[in-house]
Design a protein around this motif. Sequence first.
Motif, PDB file in Angstrom:
ATOM      1  N   ASP A  28       5.269  -4.704   0.705  1.00 48.79           N
ATOM      2  CA  ASP A  28       5.626  -5.457   0.591  1.00 48.79           C
ATOM      3  C   ASP A  28       5.366  -6.903   0.722  1.00 48.79           C
ATOM      4  OD1 ASP A  28       7.316  -6.897   2.717  1.00 48.79           O
ATOM      5  OD2 ASP A  28       7.719  -5.290   3.327  1.00 48.79           O
ATOM      6  N   ALA A  29       6.845  -7.889  -0.312  1.00 48.01           N
ATOM      7  CA  ALA A  29       5.871  -8.647  -0.882  1.00 48.01           C
ATOM      8  C   ALA A  29       6.513  -9.662   0.527  1.00 48.01           C
ATOM      9  CB  ALA A  29       6.666  -9.136  -1.867  1.00 48.01           C
ATOM     10  N   ASN A  30       6.646  -9.377   1.674  1.00 51.19           N
ATOM     11  CA  ASN A  30       6.959 -10.273   2.612  1.00 51.19           C
ATOM     12  C   ASN A  30       6.059 -11.114   3.379  1.00 51.19           C
ATOM     13  OD1 ASN A  30       9.819 -11.296   0.940  1.00 51.19           O
ATOM     14  ND2 ASN A  30      10.842  -9.595   2.525  1.00 51.19           N
ATOM     15  N   THR A  31       4.692 -10.435   3.165  1.00 49.83           N
ATOM     16  CA  THR A  31       3.968 -10.817   4.794  1.00 49.83           C
ATOM     17  C   THR A  31       3.493 -12.118   4.406  1.00 49.83           C
ATOM     18  OG1 THR A  31       2.698  -9.808   3.086  1.00 49.83           O
ATOM     19  CG2 THR A  31       3.184  -8.393   4.108  1.00 49.83           C
ATOM     20  N   GLY A  32       3.556 -12.984   3.345  1.00 48.43           N
ATOM     21  CA  GLY A  32       2.806 -14.032   3.469  1.00 48.43           C
ATOM     22  C   GLY A  32       1.458 -14.392   2.990  1.00 48.43           C
ATOM     23  N   ALA A  33       1.466 -12.821   2.437  1.00 48.01           N
ATOM     24  CA  ALA A  33       0.214 -12.236   1.623  1.00 48.01           C
ATOM     25  C   ALA A  33      -1.317 -13.184   2.630  1.00 48.01           C
ATOM     26  CB  ALA A  33      -0.010 -13.765   0.275  1.00 48.01           C
ATOM     27  N   THR A  34      -0.682 -12.419   3.219  1.00 45.90           N
ATOM     28  CA  THR A  34      -2.414 -12.567   4.173  1.00 45.90           C
ATOM     29  C   THR A  34      -3.842 -12.438   4.162  1.00 45.90           C
ATOM     30  OG1 THR A  34      -1.927 -11.124   6.588  1.00 45.90           O
ATOM     31  CG2 THR A  34      -1.012 -13.579   6.395  1.00 45.90           C
ATOM     32  N   GLN A  35      -4.578 -12.608   4.467  1.00 46.76           N
ATOM     33  CA  GLN A  35      -6.471 -12.145   4.593  1.00 46.76           C
ATOM     34  C   GLN A  35      -6.119 -10.776   4.714  1.00 46.76           C
ATOM     35  OE1 GLN A  35      -9.019 -13.883   3.254  1.00 46.76           O
ATOM     36  NE2 GLN A  35      -7.986 -15.877   2.378  1.00 46.76           N
ATOM     37  N   LEU A  70       1.867  -7.959  11.908  1.00 45.69           N
ATOM     38  CA  LEU A  70       1.458  -7.785  10.116  1.00 45.69           C
ATOM     39  C   LEU A  70       1.759  -6.066  10.613  1.00 45.69           C
ATOM     40  CD1 LEU A  70       0.462  -8.801   7.883  1.00 45.69           C
ATOM     41  CD2 LEU A  70      -1.456  -7.874   8.055  1.00 45.69           C
ATOM     42  N   VAL A  71       0.472  -5.990  11.174  1.00 46.06           N
ATOM     43  CA  VAL A  71       0.992  -4.120  11.747  1.00 46.06           C
ATOM     44  C   VAL A  71       2.141  -3.609  12.269  1.00 46.06           C
ATOM     45  CG1 VAL A  71      -0.496  -1.995  13.289  1.00 46.06           C
ATOM     46  CG2 VAL A  71      -1.732  -3.788  12.548  1.00 46.06           C
ATOM     47  N   ALA A  72       2.985  -4.462  12.862  1.00 45.27           N
ATOM     48  CA  ALA A  72       3.491  -4.197  13.902  1.00 45.27           C
ATOM     49  C   ALA A  72       5.018  -3.603  12.153  1.00 45.27           C
ATOM     50  CB  ALA A  72       4.243  -4.908  15.122  1.00 45.27           C
ATOM     51  N   ASN A  73       4.684  -5.303  12.127  1.00 44.48           N
ATOM     52  CA  ASN A  73       6.009  -5.124  10.750  1.00 44.48           C
ATOM     53  C   ASN A  73       6.018  -4.696   9.909  1.00 44.48           C
ATOM     54  OD1 ASN A  73       7.640  -6.401  13.457  1.00 44.48           O
ATOM     55  ND2 ASN A  73       6.856  -8.870  12.427  1.00 44.48           N
ATOM     56  N   TYR A  74       5.111  -4.363   8.858  1.00 40.76           N
ATOM     57  CA  TYR A  74       4.740  -3.839   7.580  1.00 40.76           C
ATOM     58  C   TYR A  74       4.299  -2.505   7.402  1.00 40.76           C
ATOM     59  CZ  TYR A  74       6.338  -8.804   6.982  1.00 40.76           C
ATOM     60  OH  TYR A  74       6.560 -10.349   6.618  1.00 40.76           O
ATOM     61  N   PHE A  75       3.186  -2.327   8.774  1.00 39.60           N
ATOM     62  CA  PHE A  75       2.755  -1.090   7.744  1.00 39.60           C
ATOM     63  C   PHE A  75       3.142   0.213   8.081  1.00 39.60           C
ATOM     64  CE2 PHE A  75      -2.438  -2.128   8.150  1.00 39.60           C
ATOM     65  CZ  PHE A  75      -2.514  -3.061   7.737  1.00 39.60           C
ATOM     66  N   GLU A  76       4.887   0.146   8.844  1.00 36.73           N
ATOM     67  CA  GLU A  76       5.021   1.721   8.901  1.00 36.73           C
ATOM     68  C   GLU A  76       5.858   1.795   6.933  1.00 36.73           C
ATOM     69  OE1 GLU A  76       8.584   1.384  10.762  1.00 36.73           O
ATOM     70  OE2 GLU A  76       7.413   1.795  12.326  1.00 36.73           O
ATOM     71  N   ASN A  77       5.946   0.601   6.229  1.00 35.42           N
ATOM     72  CA  ASN A  77       6.196   0.332   5.125  1.00 35.42           C
ATOM     73  C   ASN A  77       5.720   1.355   3.871  1.00 35.42           C
ATOM     74  OD1 ASN A  77       7.199  -0.027   2.759  1.00 35.42           O
ATOM     75  ND2 ASN A  77       5.511  -1.710   2.194  1.00 35.42           N
ATOM     76  N   PHE A  78       4.226   1.701   4.721  1.00 34.27           N
ATOM     77  CA  PHE A  78       2.993   2.439   4.189  1.00 34.27           C
ATOM     78  C   PHE A  78       3.805   3.765   3.620  1.00 34.27           C
ATOM     79  CE2 PHE A  78       0.178  -1.138   4.477  1.00 34.27           C
ATOM     80  CZ  PHE A  78       0.417  -1.510   3.098  1.00 34.27           C
ATOM     81  N   GLN A  79       4.085   4.034   5.116  1.00 33.66           N
ATOM     82  CA  GLN A  79       4.309   5.780   5.784  1.00 33.66           C
ATOM     83  C   GLN A  79       5.250   6.848   4.243  1.00 33.66           C
ATOM     84  OE1 GLN A  79       5.413   6.115   9.768  1.00 33.66           O
ATOM     85  NE2 GLN A  79       3.585   4.577  10.300  1.00 33.66           N
ATOM     86  N   GLY A  80       4.686   7.521   4.295  1.00 33.11           N
ATOM     87  CA  GLY A  80       5.444   8.286   3.513  1.00 33.11           C
ATOM     88  C   GLY A  80       5.185   7.812   1.719  1.00 33.11           C
ATOM     89  N   GLN A  81       5.518   6.743   1.690  1.00 35.38           N
ATOM     90  CA  GLN A  81       4.956   6.294   0.081  1.00 35.38           C
ATOM     91  C   GLN A  81       3.365   7.134  -0.619  1.00 35.38           C
ATOM     92  OE1 GLN A  81       4.957   2.416  -1.295  1.00 35.38           O
ATOM     93  NE2 GLN A  81       5.275   1.825   0.489  1.00 35.38           N
ATOM     94  N   ASP A  82       3.924   7.261  -1.817  1.00 35.54           N
ATOM     95  CA  ASP A  82       2.908   8.669  -2.654  1.00 35.54           C
ATOM     96  C   ASP A  82       1.281   7.328  -2.510  1.00 35.54           C
ATOM     97  OD1 ASP A  82       1.623   9.592  -4.865  1.00 35.54           O
ATOM     98  OD2 ASP A  82       3.100  10.411  -5.257  1.00 35.54           O
ATOM     99  N   ILE A  83       0.401   7.739  -2.315  1.00 37.65           N
ATOM    100  CA  ILE A  83      -0.800   6.959  -3.033  1.00 37.65           C
ATOM    101  C   ILE A  83      -0.760   6.051  -3.623  1.00 37.65           C
ATOM    102  CG2 ILE A  83      -2.256   8.395  -3.097  1.00 37.65           C
ATOM    103  CD1 ILE A  83      -4.122   6.344  -0.990  1.00 37.65           C
ATOM    104  N   THR A  84      -0.552   7.383  -5.061  1.00 37.25           N
ATOM    105  CA  THR A  84      -0.903   6.187  -6.759  1.00 37.25           C
ATOM    106  C   THR A  84      -0.043   5.804  -7.114  1.00 37.25           C
ATOM    107  OG1 THR A  84       0.672   8.342  -6.987  1.00 37.25           O
ATOM    108  CG2 THR A  84      -1.785   8.868  -6.771  1.00 37.25           C
ATOM    109  N   ASP A  85       1.336   5.102  -5.636  1.00 41.16           N
ATOM    110  CA  ASP A  85       1.996   4.381  -6.367  1.00 41.16           C
ATOM    111  C   ASP A  85       2.686   3.843  -5.424  1.00 41.16           C
ATOM    112  OD1 ASP A  85       3.725   3.174  -8.342  1.00 41.16           O
ATOM    113  OD2 ASP A  85       5.358   4.607  -7.764  1.00 41.16           O
ATOM    114  N   VAL A  86       2.381   2.793  -4.771  1.00 37.54           N
ATOM    115  CA  VAL A  86       2.201   2.258  -3.422  1.00 37.54           C
ATOM    116  C   VAL A  86       3.138   0.885  -3.575  1.00 37.54           C
ATOM    117  CG1 VAL A  86       1.575   0.632  -1.181  1.00 37.54           C
ATOM    118  CG2 VAL A  86       0.306   3.462  -2.250  1.00 37.54           C
TER     119      VAL A  86
END
Lengths: 255, 202, 59, 439
Positions: free
Chosen positions: D146-153, D127-143
């Motif tokens: 990623d819909a493809n995470t398999g919606a883990t806990q 999860l950390v390896a594949n999806y967390f990079e997606n957060f970088q650079g995004q505006d926190i008020t409008d994050v």
Amino acid sequence: MAANVAKKTAKKTPGQLANFTKGFIKENPVFVFLLGLCPALAVTSTLETSLGMGLLVVFVLVLSNIVVSLIKNFIPKEVKIPSYIVIISTFVTMVGLLTEAYAENLFESLGIFIPLIVVNCLILGRAESFASKNNVVSSAIDGLGMALGFTFALMLIGVSREFLSTGAIAYGEYLPLGVSGSIFNFDTHLFNMAVFGGPAGGFIVIGVILAILQAIDLNKKKKAEIARQKMIEEKKRLALERKRKKELESAGGQA
Amino acid sequence: MTWTVFFTAIFSAMLINNVVLLRFLGVCPFLGVSKKTESALGMSMAVTFVMVVAAAVTYPLYYLVLKPLEIEYVQTIAFILIIASLVQLVEMFIKKFSKKLYKSLGIYLPLITTNCAILGIAVQNITDNYADLYGIGPGFFVAVVTAFGAALGFGLVMFSFSSIRERLDAATNLPESWRGVPVSLIVAGIMALAFLGLGGIV
Amino acid sequence: MLPGILFVCGAVGLYMVSFALNKKTAAPEGLSKIDALKCGACQNFACTIKQTLEEEEAV
Amino acid sequence: MLDKLRIALVLLIIGAVSGTLIWGTHTLTYDRIQENRARARLAVYVEMFPELDVLDGMLFEEVTQGLVQQKITMRNAAGDLIGYAFLGSDTNAFGFIDVVIGIDPSGKIIDVIITDHSNTETYVRPLVANYFENFQGQDITDVNYDANTGATQTYTSVQRIIEAAKLLVAGDPVLEAYQSLFTTVERYEAVQTFSAGDAGTVEEVSLYDNSDDLVGTVYTGVITYEDETFEMGFAVNADETFAGIIFFDEAAQEAFASAVAAFDTFKDVDLEAIDLDTLDDEARINVLKDFASGLLRILLLDDEELARLLQFDFNAARAGESSVPESERLLETFAIFDEEDAFSSQVYIGETDGYGSNPIEMWIVIAADGTIKNYAIVDHNETDGLGDIAFDAMEILLGEENTDNYNQSDAYTGATVTGNAVRAFIDDALADFNERTGD
């Protein structure tokens, strides 16, 4: 600077040169006397940590040798060893503090092996067997040579282990060099034997190096032995010739 | 805190973090005094005794003296001097009071001052921060138990290594250049590999 | 400043006193001479026995 | 003697010199060592803010915004603001998870880092390896998650913490709505949910100021006007006087502005003295009037017992005697009789152990014919997503016959522990009910 001093003095007196270089191969503390094996095994998983440890030992050994030879006449014989231990542990404590302040990554990776320089037999050994009997200059040169020999041994082990375990030699990771990267980076799984970075690899690498040194030594001895044998044969042959000559002469005389 | 803490501490100090093979403390006596099983056992006994006493002295020294006085920076010199004096005092008492004990341990005790395992475990007990994990009082017992476990591990390795070495020295089919220390180091390396496998025990 | 220096002084004193006391205490009878062979492999210079051996050799 | 003195003197000098040397080195290196240690301890922050001044540049503030517990303001050595970090923690079905979110002064996410967790490592690592990079650079008020995470806990927890941090940065619109009426409100907390007749299901929200004193209560619910639903709140001051009507949506606020203004005539009037009939007969006002009257009917009941009773059933006239059933989950039960004094339903109040550390406090009402008539979860700390599944399933059961229907309902499957806890409660209640009615 200390190296310059050593060179200058070495030029003047050839004895000092030998005094300086003996620690590298002939009296190498690790390979010949098996001194300081604990750090030689524990901190040599990379070249940089080996170099870092070596530099700390250089610092401690040179300073403690100088101080010991300076005050050798003032120390009562009864408390000789305890005084040396105090002097050495003072320098080790200082070195530890300085390392933590200015090279925190090295401090982290060396861990408890920095305080353990105190009990490195090499340092106490040089203080006891050399510095307490010689003058300041000789002691400093001896300390420098021995410590550099120790560093050399550590780096040899370190470079082998790091290369075998990662396939590359990294720099700037632990020492505050300002730049970092790696050399000889073979991007292949062939050079990725992690076991050499671990505890077992340390023992095996030192074992192999010692075996190679022992083989070289044996080889030398063998050659010397062969040369000696040849010399003896030559002498025998000469003696035989002389004998024959004499016999011939005596035979000729009779004739 | 429960008893399991002590068992975990003992086993992990003895097997998982074996002082000699996995932490490289006390390698000098490991190679130096392991030519005979008898001397290996004598050395192990001396180490066990001094290691436990040293841990029991240095831990309170750090938390009751150095820390309150805010002079943690003298830790290295303080520990080595305390351990060294401890060894001297122990040797003196043994000399005076037990001829039998002196006969079996007398040779090994003086070697212990500069045995890295003793100082190493004492320092490790502080850096592992048992006082924060369990509180200063219980942390003391964990520190002492860890020292005991480490000494047991030292003894175990010394004994097995010296047994192997006695046979190695008798082996005649070894290449000449490998005889002596080199092959001992290789054996130690293989033993270290074996001990790696104990990693999952606790 | 003071506690650190005083502590080091104290530790040094303690060590030297114990060292001197130990040296004064004679070994039990018949055990003063240590088998030199047993000592041979060890390179430990802090070992008092090794020292005594060397001194005896020198004499 | 002289010898001994000499030894003592040498000893003293050596000790003093070495002590002084060590002390000197210590003084020289003290600041740097402290800084290095602080850096090592706060490595996660240093990683995000390389120019961070770790000794003086960090201002820690304890905050209570949902899952975020700490807000750290970062400054560099020159004292310039270089960003903020939010430390949040969530508990999900697999354990806890601690997350640090770093943002720069403009609100862009620098990084999201999991500092500690007890979730399954093999799920967290990819999860950390594949999806967390997606957060970088995004505006926190409008994050954009990623819909493809398999919606883990784990990912859900991270989302929830980021959402909480977002409220800290952008401000909480709900809180702002409350603050428009009660300027001192710092914190709000939903207390309970109950049905209030015409007003429908109402949530009672307590408002607190920064010294944690109650400043007011808002009853929030939904009104329907011209087939559109609007969320609104009926605000009551701490002294039980009317405070005003709140709309949470800006558009709704404008649309209902005149109607809200009409209610202003009751400002600071005791709830009892409010006469809704004095208001104009206008469509928008009438919707609000309906809500208010339904709510006031409940709120104005003096008799606490009756008020509670009426929360269950509006047609009740009186409550029967309270008793304690044998089940350990059921703490109290009483019957309700209607205006003709006929038995109408039985109420069970109690608590049942779910997944969270506190038990689920709940009650249910079983009608005379054995159907589940009403229920409420008063308090729980179940994992939100999971709890909701179980509680939604309860809605399905409403009106069900006294059969095994609720056992067959597979709506529970998502939250076995919570579902089982609720089921056990209903089982006990039904068992007791059957015993009482002689079935």
